[in-house]
Motif scaffolding. Structure first.
Motif, PDB file in Angstrom:
ATOM      1  N   ARG A  11       0.858  -1.181   0.000  1.00 43.18           N
ATOM      2  CA  ARG A  11       0.000   0.000   0.000  1.00 43.18           C
ATOM      3  C   ARG A  11       0.891   1.228   0.000  1.00 43.18           C
ATOM      4  O   ARG A  11       1.858   1.298   0.763  1.00 43.18           O
ATOM      5  CB  ARG A  11      -0.906   0.016   1.226  1.00 43.18           C
ATOM      6  CG  ARG A  11      -1.632   1.348   1.422  1.00 43.18           C
ATOM      7  CD  ARG A  11      -2.415   1.390   2.719  1.00 43.18           C
ATOM      8  NE  ARG A  11      -3.647   0.660   2.607  1.00 43.18           N
ATOM      9  CZ  ARG A  11      -4.282   0.075   3.633  1.00 43.18           C
ATOM     10  NH1 ARG A  11      -3.733   0.123   4.830  1.00 43.18           N
ATOM     11  NH2 ARG A  11      -5.408  -0.560   3.452  1.00 43.18           N
ATOM     12  N   ARG A  12       0.578   2.191  -0.857  1.00 48.32           N
ATOM     13  CA  ARG A  12       1.335   3.436  -0.850  1.00 48.32           C
ATOM     14  C   ARG A  12       0.737   4.361   0.203  1.00 48.32           C
ATOM     15  O   ARG A  12      -0.486   4.497   0.321  1.00 48.32           O
ATOM     16  CB  ARG A  12       1.298   4.110  -2.219  1.00 48.32           C
ATOM     17  CG  ARG A  12       2.115   5.399  -2.263  1.00 48.32           C
ATOM     18  CD  ARG A  12       2.328   5.888  -3.678  1.00 48.32           C
ATOM     19  NE  ARG A  12       3.054   7.142  -3.717  1.00 48.32           N
ATOM     20  CZ  ARG A  12       4.379   7.261  -3.588  1.00 48.32           C
ATOM     21  NH1 ARG A  12       5.110   6.175  -3.399  1.00 48.32           N
ATOM     22  NH2 ARG A  12       4.976   8.437  -3.639  1.00 48.32           N
ATOM     23  N   GLY A  13       1.609   4.995   0.960  1.00 43.84           N
ATOM     24  CA  GLY A  13       1.136   5.929   1.962  1.00 43.84           C
ATOM     25  C   GLY A  13       0.596   7.203   1.330  1.00 43.84           C
ATOM     26  O   GLY A  13       0.623   7.385   0.111  1.00 43.84           O
ATOM     27  N   ASP A 125      -0.766  11.870  -4.148  1.00 41.10           N
ATOM     28  CA  ASP A 125      -0.316  11.497  -2.800  1.00 41.10           C
ATOM     29  C   ASP A 125      -0.913  12.399  -1.725  1.00 41.10           C
ATOM     30  O   ASP A 125      -0.723  12.135  -0.537  1.00 41.10           O
ATOM     31  CB  ASP A 125       1.208  11.583  -2.710  1.00 41.10           C
ATOM     32  CG  ASP A 125       1.909  10.466  -3.479  1.00 41.10           C
ATOM     33  OD1 ASP A 125       1.332   9.363  -3.569  1.00 41.10           O
ATOM     34  OD2 ASP A 125       3.013  10.700  -3.991  1.00 41.10           O
ATOM     35  N   SER A 126      -1.602  13.455  -2.129  1.00 39.05           N
ATOM     36  CA  SER A 126      -2.006  14.501  -1.187  1.00 39.05           C
ATOM     37  C   SER A 126      -3.492  14.451  -0.860  1.00 39.05           C
ATOM     38  O   SER A 126      -4.331  14.220  -1.736  1.00 39.05           O
ATOM     39  CB  SER A 126      -1.674  15.880  -1.769  1.00 39.05           C
ATOM     40  OG  SER A 126      -0.286  15.986  -2.047  1.00 39.05           O
ATOM     41  N   VAL A 127      -3.791  14.689   0.407  1.00 45.15           N
ATOM     42  CA  VAL A 127      -5.175  14.823   0.873  1.00 45.15           C
ATOM     43  C   VAL A 127      -5.232  16.081   1.735  1.00 45.15           C
ATOM     44  O   VAL A 127      -4.511  16.196   2.732  1.00 45.15           O
ATOM     45  CB  VAL A 127      -5.621  13.600   1.699  1.00 45.15           C
ATOM     46  CG1 VAL A 127      -7.052  13.785   2.183  1.00 45.15           C
ATOM     47  CG2 VAL A 127      -5.493  12.313   0.886  1.00 45.15           C
ATOM     48  N   ALA A 196      -7.716   3.503   1.285  1.00 42.88           N
ATOM     49  CA  ALA A 196      -8.306   2.456   0.449  1.00 42.88           C
ATOM     50  C   ALA A 196      -8.428   2.865  -1.020  1.00 42.88           C
ATOM     51  O   ALA A 196      -8.964   2.101  -1.822  1.00 42.88           O
ATOM     52  CB  ALA A 196      -9.682   2.073   0.992  1.00 42.88           C
ATOM     53  N   ARG A 197      -7.952   4.050  -1.382  1.00 41.37           N
ATOM     54  CA  ARG A 197      -8.019   4.479  -2.776  1.00 41.37           C
ATOM     55  C   ARG A 197      -7.329   3.449  -3.676  1.00 41.37           C
ATOM     56  O   ARG A 197      -6.296   2.881  -3.329  1.00 41.37           O
ATOM     57  CB  ARG A 197      -7.331   5.825  -2.951  1.00 41.37           C
ATOM     58  CG  ARG A 197      -8.064   7.000  -2.344  1.00 41.37           C
ATOM     59  CD  ARG A 197      -9.142   7.503  -3.273  1.00 41.37           C
ATOM     60  NE  ARG A 197      -9.644   8.802  -2.839  1.00 41.37           N
ATOM     61  CZ  ARG A 197     -10.584   9.481  -3.463  1.00 41.37           C
ATOM     62  NH1 ARG A 197     -11.116   8.985  -4.575  1.00 41.37           N
ATOM     63  NH2 ARG A 197     -10.996  10.632  -3.008  1.00 41.37           N
ATOM     64  N   ARG A 198      -7.918   3.237  -4.847  1.00 44.14           N
ATOM     65  CA  ARG A 198      -7.417   2.226  -5.782  1.00 44.14           C
ATOM     66  C   ARG A 198      -5.926   2.399  -6.075  1.00 44.14           C
ATOM     67  O   ARG A 198      -5.151   1.432  -6.035  1.00 44.14           O
ATOM     68  CB  ARG A 198      -8.235   2.303  -7.073  1.00 44.14           C
ATOM     69  CG  ARG A 198      -7.670   1.508  -8.232  1.00 44.14           C
ATOM     70  CD  ARG A 198      -8.577   1.626  -9.435  1.00 44.14           C
ATOM     71  NE  ARG A 198      -8.932   3.002  -9.729  1.00 44.14           N
ATOM     72  CZ  ARG A 198      -8.142   3.877 -10.349  1.00 44.14           C
ATOM     73  NH1 ARG A 198      -6.921   3.518 -10.735  1.00 44.14           N
ATOM     74  NH2 ARG A 198      -8.552   5.109 -10.608  1.00 44.14           N
ATOM     75  N   TRP A 199      -5.497   3.609  -6.396  1.00 45.42           N
ATOM     76  CA  TRP A 199      -4.107   3.798  -6.819  1.00 45.42           C
ATOM     77  C   TRP A 199      -3.110   3.682  -5.668  1.00 45.42           C
ATOM     78  O   TRP A 199      -1.908   3.618  -5.896  1.00 45.42           O
ATOM     79  CB  TRP A 199      -3.943   5.147  -7.526  1.00 45.42           C
ATOM     80  CG  TRP A 199      -4.273   6.339  -6.685  1.00 45.42           C
ATOM     81  CD1 TRP A 199      -3.466   6.973  -5.794  1.00 45.42           C
ATOM     82  CD2 TRP A 199      -5.512   7.062  -6.665  1.00 45.42           C
ATOM     83  NE1 TRP A 199      -4.104   8.037  -5.215  1.00 45.42           N
ATOM     84  CE2 TRP A 199      -5.375   8.120  -5.741  1.00 45.42           C
ATOM     85  CE3 TRP A 199      -6.725   6.912  -7.350  1.00 45.42           C
ATOM     86  CZ2 TRP A 199      -6.406   9.024  -5.472  1.00 45.42           C
ATOM     87  CZ3 TRP A 199      -7.750   7.818  -7.083  1.00 45.42           C
ATOM     88  CH2 TRP A 199      -7.574   8.856  -6.152  1.00 45.42           C
ATOM     89  N   ARG A 200      -3.591   3.652  -4.429  1.00 44.49           N
ATOM     90  CA  ARG A 200      -2.684   3.469  -3.296  1.00 44.49           C
ATOM     91  C   ARG A 200      -2.550   1.996  -2.913  1.00 44.49           C
ATOM     92  O   ARG A 200      -1.853   1.675  -1.942  1.00 44.49           O
ATOM     93  CB  ARG A 200      -3.164   4.287  -2.091  1.00 44.49           C
ATOM     94  CG  ARG A 200      -3.121   5.785  -2.337  1.00 44.49           C
ATOM     95  CD  ARG A 200      -3.241   6.610  -1.076  1.00 44.49           C
ATOM     96  NE  ARG A 200      -3.140   8.009  -1.436  1.00 44.49           N
ATOM     97  CZ  ARG A 200      -4.171   8.855  -1.478  1.00 44.49           C
ATOM     98  NH1 ARG A 200      -5.376   8.443  -1.144  1.00 44.49           N
ATOM     99  NH2 ARG A 200      -3.996  10.110  -1.845  1.00 44.49           N
ATOM    100  N   ASN A 201      -3.235   1.122  -3.628  1.00 38.61           N
ATOM    101  CA  ASN A 201      -3.231  -0.298  -3.294  1.00 38.61           C
ATOM    102  C   ASN A 201      -2.915  -1.140  -4.529  1.00 38.61           C
ATOM    103  O   ASN A 201      -3.787  -1.816  -5.094  1.00 38.61           O
ATOM    104  CB  ASN A 201      -4.585  -0.694  -2.705  1.00 38.61           C
ATOM    105  CG  ASN A 201      -4.818  -0.068  -1.346  1.00 38.61           C
ATOM    106  OD1 ASN A 201      -4.431  -0.626  -0.322  1.00 38.61           O
ATOM    107  ND2 ASN A 201      -5.441   1.101  -1.326  1.00 38.61           N
ATOM    108  N   PRO A 202      -1.651  -1.140  -4.971  1.00 37.30           N
ATOM    109  CA  PRO A 202      -1.294  -1.847  -6.201  1.00 37.30           C
ATOM    110  C   PRO A 202      -1.432  -3.361  -6.111  1.00 37.30           C
ATOM    111  O   PRO A 202      -1.460  -4.037  -7.139  1.00 37.30           O
ATOM    112  CB  PRO A 202       0.162  -1.421  -6.435  1.00 37.30           C
ATOM    113  CG  PRO A 202       0.662  -0.994  -5.091  1.00 37.30           C
ATOM    114  CD  PRO A 202      -0.512  -0.395  -4.402  1.00 37.30           C
ATOM    115  N   TRP A 203      -1.533  -3.906  -4.889  1.00 36.44           N
ATOM    116  CA  TRP A 203      -1.700  -5.345  -4.725  1.00 36.44           C
ATOM    117  C   TRP A 203      -3.043  -5.838  -5.260  1.00 36.44           C
ATOM    118  O   TRP A 203      -3.198  -7.030  -5.572  1.00 36.44           O
ATOM    119  CB  TRP A 203      -1.582  -5.737  -3.248  1.00 36.44           C
ATOM    120  CG  TRP A 203      -2.616  -5.094  -2.374  1.00 36.44           C
ATOM    121  CD1 TRP A 203      -2.498  -3.916  -1.703  1.00 36.44           C
ATOM    122  CD2 TRP A 203      -3.922  -5.589  -2.083  1.00 36.44           C
ATOM    123  NE1 TRP A 203      -3.648  -3.626  -1.015  1.00 36.44           N
ATOM    124  CE2 TRP A 203      -4.550  -4.651  -1.229  1.00 36.44           C
ATOM    125  CE3 TRP A 203      -4.635  -6.729  -2.455  1.00 36.44           C
ATOM    126  CZ2 TRP A 203      -5.840  -4.809  -0.746  1.00 36.44           C
ATOM    127  CZ3 TRP A 203      -5.935  -6.897  -1.968  1.00 36.44           C
ATOM    128  CH2 TRP A 203      -6.519  -5.942  -1.130  1.00 36.44           C
TER     129      TRP A 203
END
Length: 219
Positions: A11-13, A125-127, A196-203
């Protein structure tokens, strides 16, 4: 594939930037969020100002001299930096991006301008979250109760807050801090949803392909 794949997967932070005027309660909310989430860490800024009593290198700030800071600016080593009352402050790029790559998230105690500077460089990457006070009168009451600022400084803070609040619609989320527990729950929900955003979870891609290849007995 293991049923624990979602927990073990990469998961990407994310960079969570919470912005609020003084007296809205940002520090209490963000410190609790960090305490409740081991994978969320506070960004440690570099600064040219000397340490204050009780401050420690690497915990509160990275204390550097002006020449070192200027060299870091030249090397594009900051995601953002600014000069405040004669001292410079900046968010070092390398440790923050390394944390995101490890799947850890970083929370920024930052102002409106700094948050948007970072978001412009790394939008995925930003919120950005803006905390609203229940009223300017309540914000003024909280500032007076802290007994840290003169009446003149408090008036200046209120004036800056009016200007900042007018830009609320440039943030991803807005949270009204009229009740601490409710505001905290909203902030935590935002963090959980953004992880849980799609692009933060490449697995997920490999996991879904595994699901589609499963042979179900009797199916």
């Amino acid at each position: 594939m293991s049923s624990e794949a979602s927990e073990q997967g990469e998961r990407r932070g994310l960079m969570l930037m919470v912005v609020a005027p003084s007296g809205v309660g940002k520090t209490s909310l963000t410190r609790r969020l960090i305490a409740d989430h081991p994978d969320l860490h506070l960004s440690i800024s570099a600064t040219t100002r000397p340490p204050r009593p009780g401050e420690h290198e690497g915990r509160d700030y990275h204390f550097v001299d002006r020449a070192t800071f200027d060299a870091m600016v030249e090397d594009d080593a900051f995601l953002e930096w600014a000069e405040v009352y004669g001292n410079r402050y900046g968010s070092p790029r390398e440790p923050i991006m390394a944390a995101l790559n490890r799947g850890e998230s970083v929370l920024f105690d930052i102002d409106d301008q700094g948050a948007k500077t970072i978001a412009a460089q790394a939008p995925e990457d930003s919120v950005l979250v803006y905390l609203l006070p229940p009223s300017l009168a309540e914000m003024s009451r909280r500032l007076h109760a802290r007994s840290q600022d003169s009446d003149e400084v408090i008036r200046e803070r209120i004036a800056r807050a009016k200007d900042e609040v007018s830009r609320w619609d440039s943030f991803d989320y807005v949270v009204l801090n009229d009740d601490f527990d409710r505001a905290y729950a909203e902030l935590a929900h935002i963090f959980h949803a953004e992880r849980a955003r799609r692009w933060r979870n490449p697995w997920v891609g490999d996991f879904v392909r595994g699901l589609l290849c499963e042979e179900i007995e009797g199916g």
